[in-house]
Design an enzyme around this catalytic site. Sequence first.
Site, short mmCIF file in Angstrom:
data_model
loop_
_atom_site.label_atom_id
_atom_site.label_comp_id
_atom_site.label_asym_id
_atom_site.label_seq_id
_atom_site.Cartn_x
_atom_site.Cartn_y
_atom_site.Cartn_z
N THR A 51 0.83 -1.20 0.00
CA THR A 51 0.00 0.00 0.00
C THR A 51 0.87 1.25 0.00
OG1 THR A 51 -1.75 -1.18 1.17
CG2 THR A 51 -1.84 1.23 1.23
N TYR A 139 4.80 -11.88 6.60
CA TYR A 139 3.68 -11.50 5.74
C TYR A 139 3.40 -12.62 4.76
CZ TYR A 139 0.93 -8.21 2.82
OH TYR A 139 -0.06 -7.57 2.12
N LYS A 167 1.16 -11.23 9.35
CA LYS A 167 0.11 -10.54 8.61
C LYS A 167 -0.44 -11.57 7.63
CE LYS A 167 -1.10 -6.73 5.53
NZ LYS A 167 -0.63 -5.61 4.68
N VAL A 207 -4.06 -5.41 9.96
CA VAL A 207 -3.26 -4.41 9.25
C VAL A 207 -4.09 -4.04 8.03
CG1 VAL A 207 -1.12 -3.90 8.03
CG2 VAL A 207 -1.08 -5.41 10.04
#
Length: 295
Positions: A51, A139, A167, A207
């Site tokens: 992002t 992640y 995540k 998140v």
Amino acid sequence: MTTTARPFGRALCAMTTPFTAGLDLDPDGARALAARLVERGCDGLVLNGTTGESPTTSDAEKAALVRAVREAVGPGVPLVAGVGTADTRHTVELARQAEAAGADGLLVTAPYYSRPPQAAVEAHLLRVADATELPVMVYDIPGRTGVRIEPETMLRLAEHPRVVAVKDCAYDLLGSAKVIARTSLAYYSGCEELNLPLYAVGGAGYVSTVANVAPAAMRAVLDAFDAGDTAGAARLNGLTLPLAELMMSSGLPGTVTVKALLGQPVREPLQPADREAVDGLRAALAELEGAGNPA
């Protein structure tokens, strides 16, 4: 062993990286956005993730962003820096740079595109965990990296003292629940539609990309659940879904939809949302705010 530990808080925002009109890094814009997100309910911030347009920011820009946000939010707000790359050596360099810049944790993906086998993925992640004193959030996002971090690999990674969180964008609630039940890893949802389900089976929080524009609304779901109001949490979660779906599942990258709502430019190869998409996003955000659930 299960745990309710939340090493980076509950409500984390995957923050965008503001750019100037000339597409240079905008440290002042980053400071202002970070301060606003914390004021509106974010416990922590994840910087330099997808992002945050990490594929198109330089190493120097990544460090500058961490320093700028640290100045804005002070020492009490956890900052997790994305350092994942396809190159183990480069990832280690970014991890050490993030530590020096003031990050509190590292977000590390599996190496992407090369699709290494699980033993190599595990070795890569452990090499990064050994490179600094910072805790690591692994992640797991096979849709982007091309390789899953399998539950059995997660169980082994959990034995490392600095691998503390995940995540989770694997879309495997069964696998995630099994790891949560057998380890002390703090699982953070990386997919808005799974924030509440993962939290309900022992997740630590989320998140969220959507939290860039609706931090209070996203947090309210967890607040209601923690207060014992599961029906209220479900209702509040349902109110967020139209905006989340439009932002994350409409064919446009989340970075593009967030920046459309924030009025920020994106770097190529991303392209800005067109007027029709922007109008739809604004209408969905207004509907969420109008439902008595401040975004």
